[in-house]
Design an enzyme around this catalytic site. Structure first.
Site, short mmCIF file in Angstrom:
data_model
loop_
_atom_site.label_atom_id
_atom_site.label_comp_id
_atom_site.label_asym_id
_atom_site.label_seq_id
_atom_site.Cartn_x
_atom_site.Cartn_y
_atom_site.Cartn_z
N GLU A 33 41.03 46.25 48.74
CA GLU A 33 40.18 47.33 49.23
C GLU A 33 40.47 47.57 50.70
OE1 GLU A 33 35.52 48.70 48.67
OE2 GLU A 33 36.08 46.59 48.59
N ASP A 76 30.99 39.71 42.73
CA ASP A 76 32.31 39.72 43.35
C ASP A 76 33.42 39.84 42.32
OD1 ASP A 76 31.10 39.43 45.84
OD2 ASP A 76 31.13 37.24 45.71
N ASP A 87 38.79 41.06 45.89
CA ASP A 87 37.61 41.50 46.63
C ASP A 87 37.33 40.48 47.73
OD1 ASP A 87 35.18 43.17 47.02
OD2 ASP A 87 34.16 41.30 46.47
#
Length: 395
Positions: free
Chosen positions: A268, A350, A185
């Site tokens: 992502e 996170d 992330d």
């Protein structure tokens, strides 16, 4: 598989003059060919363009100095323009992956300059590299070339540094795998939160960035074409290079470690071009280099036979408990820690998102129903109903 190996070199004063001539000729040939392409109804062939802007141009008074440099970089400049047009049309049709490519533009005197030599225009002679009409240059060999190069590009950046960039063929390396998969992330304060629980912080660019902004204000007040303005421009270019080199070193080391240790890497798919439209965060986002990190990880994954997965940007990775799959809904950015009211697990925001990215990327959803569809949400988020957050644990 092809790769680039880049080395810095320090030319003599005479070689600097010859390189300046070469860069100027390559730039003029590119601009002349681009002007002809813009005026033509149908895009000319590379061979026809070479005859017009090189062969016939050398016979004219205004372009007779093209004969003072090697012909190979001039021909390659026209070929590169053809590749630029092909990439532009492929991008328009949707046949090219990645960011949209714009229409080819004219080259300027200031800024980065380059010239490419094919086989026949250069040769390796021990520790030195021979360039046609330039002479022997000695790069700083920080590492050896894995194979014979097929081409070399001479580069002069905005801060007047010189580099040789070789294109070589490499074989995929075999590295032992430590972890089967990992989710990453990306963020601002914490550059990368890994699903293993580790947090990676990027170097601080704020001090250099403040100096750049101060120098840019000074540049705006100076007279165009003056020596002092050129001196300030060079100082700004050097500061930009310091930031770029620091960021590149950090991203290469992190991407190497991530790809070497993991078989499956899940990231992502961030909409960086949309996020930088936020005026308050655009400068900080641009300094981080998220897109560059993704490109490095994807390229090195192919090199080491790893699997790279970019999950849908609409996946609610920050809204779902990574332990039980309970969906608690959207969180304010100030909330950095969450207590799940369903299973009682305490999560760092996170780290929880990184674990969900890994689960979605590998297909290990909480209800064990993986369809592999490209819909906006998967069973990670839909297996339970939305809920409220009872206890934000940190800011």
């Amino acid at each position: 598989m092809k790769a680039r190996y880049q080395y810095r070199f320090y030319p003599t004063d005479q070689q600097r003059q010859r390189l300046a001539q070469l860069f100027g000729c390559v730039r003029v040939v590119w601009n002349d060919a681009l002007a002809i392409c813009k005026q033509s109804e149908k895009l000319p062939k590379n061979s026809d363009l070479q005859k017009l802007v090189i062969t016939q141009a050398k016979k004219t008074v205004g372009r007779e100095w093209l004969a003072t440099v090697s012909n190979i970089p001039l021909q390659q400049s026209v070929a590169d323009l053809g590749v630029a047009y092909k990439n532009f049309f492929d991008s328009l049709k949707g046949n090219r992956k990645g960011k949209k490519v714009g229409y080819p533009r004219f080259k300027k005197k200031t800024g980065r300059q380059s010239a490419r030599f094919r086989i026949g225009g250069f040769s390796l002679k021990g520790e030195e590299v021979y360039l046609a009409r330039i002479g022997n240059v000695k790069p700083i060999w920080s590492r050896s070339l894995p194979s014979e190069p097929s081409s070399v590009t001479v580069i002069k950046d905005a801060a007047n540094r010189y580099f040789l960039s070789f294109v070589v063929e490499i074989a995929p390396a075999v590295q032992p795998v430590i972890n089967p998969s990992i989710g990453i992330d990306l963020g601002l304060k914490v550059f990368a939160a890994l699903s293993t629980g580790e947090k990676v912080y990027s170097p601080s660019y704020s001090k250099l960035d403040r100096r750049i902004r101060r120098k840019q204000r000074k540049l705006a007040r100076q007279v165009k074409g003056s020596k002092r303005r050129e001196k300030t421009r060079l100082q700004i270019a050097k500061l930009h290079n310091q930031i770029s080199d620091t960021r590149k070193d950090f991203l290469h080391k992190l991407s190497n470690r991530v790809v070497n240790e993991n078989q499956v890497i899940a990231l992502e798919d961030l909409n960086v071009s949309g996020m930088v439209k936020n005026r308050k965060l655009s400068r900080a986002i641009s300094l981080q280099g998220w897109r560059e990190f993704r490109v490095l990880v994807e390229g090195k994954s192919q090199k080491l036979d790893r699997e790279f997965i970019a999950i849908n940007r609409w996946e609610p990775t920050s809204q779902v408990c990574s332990e039980c799959g309970f969906k608690w809904g959207k969180l304010d950015l100030s909330i950095r820690s969450v207590l799940c009211i369903n299973c009682g697990a305490e999560h760092d925001r996170d780290e929880n998102a990184a674990r969900n990215i890994e689960k979605v990327g590998t297909g290990h959803c909480h209800d064990s129903k993986w369809t592999g569809s490209d819909s906006k949400t998967t069973s990670v988020a839909s297996c339970v109903e939305p809920s409220r957050i009872t206890a934000p644990l940190g800011r």
